[in-house]
Design an enzyme around this catalytic site. Structure first.
Site, PDB file in Angstrom:
ATOM      1  N   ASP A  46     -14.560  -5.860  19.106  1.00  0.00           N
ATOM      2  CA  ASP A  46     -13.933  -5.097  18.019  1.00  0.00           C
ATOM      3  C   ASP A  46     -14.446  -3.653  18.031  1.00  0.00           C
ATOM      4  O   ASP A  46     -13.933  -2.802  17.307  1.00  0.00           O
ATOM      5  CB  ASP A  46     -14.152  -5.770  16.655  1.00  0.00           C
ATOM      6  CG  ASP A  46     -15.614  -5.907  16.295  1.00  0.00           C
ATOM      7  OD1 ASP A  46     -16.483  -5.685  17.161  1.00  0.00           O
ATOM      8  OD2 ASP A  46     -15.892  -6.232  15.117  1.00  0.00           O
ATOM      9  N   SER A  47     -15.437  -3.358  18.896  1.00  0.00           N
ATOM     10  CA  SER A  47     -15.857  -1.974  19.131  1.00  0.00           C
ATOM     11  C   SER A  47     -14.674  -1.137  19.603  1.00  0.00           C
ATOM     12  O   SER A  47     -14.731   0.093  19.547  1.00  0.00           O
ATOM     13  CB  SER A  47     -16.983  -1.921  20.165  1.00  0.00           C
ATOM     14  OG  SER A  47     -16.602  -2.571  21.364  1.00  0.00           O
ATOM     15  N   ASP A  85     -13.671 -10.863  20.168  1.00  0.00           N
ATOM     16  CA  ASP A  85     -14.305 -10.781  18.847  1.00  0.00           C
ATOM     17  C   ASP A  85     -13.336 -11.196  17.744  1.00  0.00           C
ATOM     18  O   ASP A  85     -12.172 -10.768  17.735  1.00  0.00           O
ATOM     19  CB  ASP A  85     -14.732  -9.329  18.555  1.00  0.00           C
ATOM     20  CG  ASP A  85     -16.182  -9.057  18.898  1.00  0.00           C
ATOM     21  OD1 ASP A  85     -16.949 -10.021  19.118  1.00  0.00           O
ATOM     22  OD2 ASP A  85     -16.550  -7.861  18.942  1.00  0.00           O
ATOM     23  N   LYS A 115     -16.012 -14.712  19.500  1.00  0.00           N
ATOM     24  CA  LYS A 115     -17.345 -14.339  19.025  1.00  0.00           C
ATOM     25  C   LYS A 115     -17.288 -14.035  17.540  1.00  0.00           C
ATOM     26  O   LYS A 115     -16.349 -13.395  17.068  1.00  0.00           O
ATOM     27  CB  LYS A 115     -17.895 -13.146  19.813  1.00  0.00           C
ATOM     28  CG  LYS A 115     -19.299 -12.724  19.363  1.00  0.00           C
ATOM     29  CD  LYS A 115     -20.007 -11.858  20.396  1.00  0.00           C
ATOM     30  CE  LYS A 115     -19.506 -10.445  20.491  1.00  0.00           C
ATOM     31  NZ  LYS A 115     -19.606  -9.677  19.238  1.00  0.00           N
ATOM     32  N   GLU A 117     -19.762 -12.716  14.183  1.00  0.00           N
ATOM     33  CA  GLU A 117     -21.013 -12.121  13.710  1.00  0.00           C
ATOM     34  C   GLU A 117     -21.560 -12.912  12.530  1.00  0.00           C
ATOM     35  O   GLU A 117     -20.804 -13.330  11.654  1.00  0.00           O
ATOM     36  CB  GLU A 117     -20.775 -10.665  13.261  1.00  0.00           C
ATOM     37  CG  GLU A 117     -20.397  -9.726  14.405  1.00  0.00           C
ATOM     38  CD  GLU A 117     -20.213  -8.284  13.936  1.00  0.00           C
ATOM     39  OE1 GLU A 117     -20.570  -7.948  12.789  1.00  0.00           O
ATOM     40  OE2 GLU A 117     -19.697  -7.482  14.746  1.00  0.00           O
ATOM     41  N   GLU A 184     -28.184  -8.136  19.220  1.00  0.00           N
ATOM     42  CA  GLU A 184     -27.959  -6.688  19.242  1.00  0.00           C
ATOM     43  C   GLU A 184     -29.056  -5.951  18.481  1.00  0.00           C
ATOM     44  O   GLU A 184     -29.326  -6.275  17.313  1.00  0.00           O
ATOM     45  CB  GLU A 184     -26.578  -6.375  18.640  1.00  0.00           C
ATOM     46  CG  GLU A 184     -26.274  -4.880  18.578  1.00  0.00           C
ATOM     47  CD  GLU A 184     -24.814  -4.546  18.320  1.00  0.00           C
ATOM     48  OE1 GLU A 184     -23.956  -5.447  18.380  1.00  0.00           O
ATOM     49  OE2 GLU A 184     -24.537  -3.363  18.061  1.00  0.00           O
TER      50      GLU A 184
END
Ligand code: MHF
Ligand code: KIV
Ligand code: MG
EC number: 2.1.2.11
Length: 274
Positions: A46-47, A85, A115, A117, A184
């Site tokens: 999602d970056s 993501d 993925k 978070e 991270e």
């Protein structure tokens, strides 16, 4: 060597101590180049919101954005393990919408895994997704979707108490069934401790040398990122300079009339005189 990388390949790499290489991709040509370069894992992160869409954070990224870019990436990949993501709020509203969103990245996007978070709080939903047959990757430490709670893109788990919490989260996510864990921006010692105490591979970004693998944003390590590059990035190429040089030459050629020349132009067929 050219076989498709799966969850069991990654587990085998951890057991044999072969380091796992991972990078991000958001489009077809980049994904194809990474795949052909032998990168083990490709993340449609999602970056992309910050790196290729120009947003200030990852929060505006939608499920539709993720599906769109995941489709482009998977069309270019044969060997690499592809993860996508789950964007901000796509796994927080209800079980039903979470399952539907996860399914979209797999069924429409053709990703191999998703993925998510977060720590203990997301473990129950991760278990449901894993039970439905979707490999899930965890993400702890600096979790950019929690930026408004974290108060900035800062290193996490520096003091003993916070480090213990991250270790507990890692164990809980492992029990929930994740197949790999992204760490991270955490101290190297904490990443080492976690890596030695869970059976699934850890993939570090700003998490030191002891993780089972490493990931970076491709645009950062190639020097394409516009604006701030995090301290943990090592730059392996200056693609920005290469692009600017090429562009300057194009401008000069067009303005001077030397492009297009005959070899880049078409002519009509010679007509026979009747
Ligand atoms: N281009 C890019 N690269 C990334 O790695 C990345 C993104 N974007 N966007 C989503 C998240 C945000 N990330 C970031 C962004 C900034 C820092 C950063 O500037 N960190 C400080 C360290 C601060 C401290 O010392 O605690 C730095 O100076 O590197 C770190 C991770 C990682 N991800
Ligand atoms: C930085 C990596 C781990 C990520 O989540 C992303 O690129 O979105
Ligand atoms: Mg991300």
């Amino acid at each position: 060597m050219n076989e498709k990388i799966t969850v069991s390949t990654l587990k085998k790499y951890k057991q044999t101590g072969k380091k796992i290489t991972a990078l991000t991709a958001y489009d077809f040509p980049t994904a194809k180049i990474l795949d052909e370069s032998g990168i083990d894992m490709i993340l449609v992160g999602d970056s992309l919101g910050m790196v290729v869409l120009g947003y200030e954070s990852t929060l505006p990224v939608t499920m539709d954005d993720m599906v769109h870019h995941t489709k482009a990436v998977t069309r270019g990949v044969k060997r690499s393990f592809v993860m996508a993501d789950m964007p901000f709020m796509s796994y927080s509203i209800s079980k039903e919408t979470t399952m539907q969103n996860a399914a979209r990245l797999i069924a429409e996007g053709n990703a191999q895994s998703i993925k998510i978070e977060g720590g203990c709080e997301v473990a129950p939903i991760i278990k449901l997704i894993v039970d439905a047959g979707i490999p899930v990757i965890g993400h702890l430490g600096l979790t950019p979707q929690y930026i408004n709670q974290l108060g900035g893109y800062k290193i996490q788990g520096k003091d003993m108490e916070k480090a213990k919490k991250i270790m507990k989260d890692a164990k809980t996510l492992e029990e929930a069934g994740i197949c790999a864990l992204v760490l991270e921006c955490v101290p190297s010692e904490l990443a080492k401790d976690i890596t030695e105490n869970i059976s699934i591979p850890t993939i570090g970004i700003g998490a030191g040398p002891y993780c089972d693998g490493q990931i970076l944003v491709t645009h950062d390590m190639l020097g394409i990122t516009q604006g701030h590059r995090p301290k943990f990035v090592k730059q392996y190429a200056n693609i920005d300079e290469i692009m600017k040089n090429g562009l300057k030459n194009y401008v000069n050629d067009v303005e001077s009339g030397s492009f297009p020349s005959k070899e880049h132009s078409f002519t009509t067929e010679k007509r026979e005189n009747k």
